[in-house]
Design a protein around this motif. Structure first.
Motif, PDB file in Angstrom:
ATOM      1  N   GLU A  27       0.850  -1.183   0.000  1.00  0.00           N
ATOM      2  CA  GLU A  27       0.000   0.000   0.000  1.00  0.00           C
ATOM      3  C   GLU A  27       0.890   1.239   0.000  1.00  0.00           C
ATOM      4  O   GLU A  27       1.989   1.222   0.545  1.00  0.00           O
ATOM      5  CB  GLU A  27      -0.891   0.002   1.245  1.00  0.00           C
ATOM      6  N   ARG A  29       0.716   5.473   0.785  1.00  0.00           N
ATOM      7  CA  ARG A  29      -0.090   6.511   1.426  1.00  0.00           C
ATOM      8  C   ARG A  29       0.573   7.878   1.278  1.00  0.00           C
ATOM      9  O   ARG A  29       1.792   7.967   1.209  1.00  0.00           O
ATOM     10  CB  ARG A  29      -0.236   6.228   2.921  1.00  0.00           C
ATOM     11  N   ASP A  32       4.080   8.970   2.917  1.00  0.00           N
ATOM     12  CA  ASP A  32       5.124   7.940   2.848  1.00  0.00           C
ATOM     13  C   ASP A  32       6.371   8.489   2.167  1.00  0.00           C
ATOM     14  O   ASP A  32       6.292   9.344   1.284  1.00  0.00           O
ATOM     15  CB  ASP A  32       4.652   6.719   2.042  1.00  0.00           C
ATOM     16  N   GLU A  58      -5.915   9.509  -0.358  1.00  0.00           N
ATOM     17  CA  GLU A  58      -4.946   9.410   0.735  1.00  0.00           C
ATOM     18  C   GLU A  58      -4.109   8.141   0.650  1.00  0.00           C
ATOM     19  O   GLU A  58      -3.027   8.071   1.214  1.00  0.00           O
ATOM     20  CB  GLU A  58      -5.664   9.470   2.080  1.00  0.00           C
ATOM     21  N   SER A  59      -4.627   7.111  -0.047  1.00  0.00           N
ATOM     22  CA  SER A  59      -3.886   5.849  -0.136  1.00  0.00           C
ATOM     23  C   SER A  59      -4.240   5.123  -1.422  1.00  0.00           C
ATOM     24  O   SER A  59      -5.255   5.405  -2.057  1.00  0.00           O
ATOM     25  CB  SER A  59      -4.185   4.958   1.078  1.00  0.00           C
ATOM     26  N   ARG A  61      -3.836   0.962  -3.198  1.00  0.00           N
ATOM     27  CA  ARG A  61      -3.502  -0.443  -2.969  1.00  0.00           C
ATOM     28  C   ARG A  61      -3.158  -1.120  -4.285  1.00  0.00           C
ATOM     29  O   ARG A  61      -3.314  -0.548  -5.353  1.00  0.00           O
ATOM     30  CB  ARG A  61      -4.695  -1.158  -2.332  1.00  0.00           C
ATOM     31  N   ARG A  82       8.690   1.939  -1.171  1.00  0.00           N
ATOM     32  CA  ARG A  82       8.371   2.692   0.035  1.00  0.00           C
ATOM     33  C   ARG A  82       9.493   2.423   1.025  1.00  0.00           C
ATOM     34  O   ARG A  82       9.835   1.287   1.285  1.00  0.00           O
ATOM     35  CB  ARG A  82       7.023   2.242   0.622  1.00  0.00           C
TER      36      ARG A  82
END
Length: 86
Positions: A27, A29, A32, A58-59, A61, A82
């Motif tokens: 994920e 976000r 990050d 906001e995020s 997947r 990330r």
């Protein structure tokens, strides 16, 4: 530095410094820290904001395609990681 692969750059819009990133793992976000790595790319930045279908999110997947403004140029095929705090 620990890192997790989250996706790949599928397009780069040079005029607005935005990369289209296909999220393939984990994920991603807003907030990050990410690292973009490729043949000629290698930089780290914080995700300030993301858009999906021209709307802020906001995020993201696995399976999502998001746009992220980058501080440096990215290229198609660059990998997106990330970075994890120690």
């Amino acid at each position: 530095m620990d890192e997790v692969l989250v996706g790949e750059v599928t397009h780069y819009f040079q005029a607005i410094s935005v990369a289209a990133i296909q999220v393939t793992e984990a994920e991603l976000r807003a907030g990050d820290s990410i690292r973009i790595v490729g043949h000629t790319s290698n930089f780290t930045q914080t995700v300030r904001s993301m858009q999906m279908d021209h709307r802020p999110v906001e995020s993201a997947r696995s399976g999502d395609l998001v746009g992220i403004e980058l501080v440096e140029r990215a290229r198609v095929g660059d990998l997106v990681f990330r970075t994890l705090p120690h």
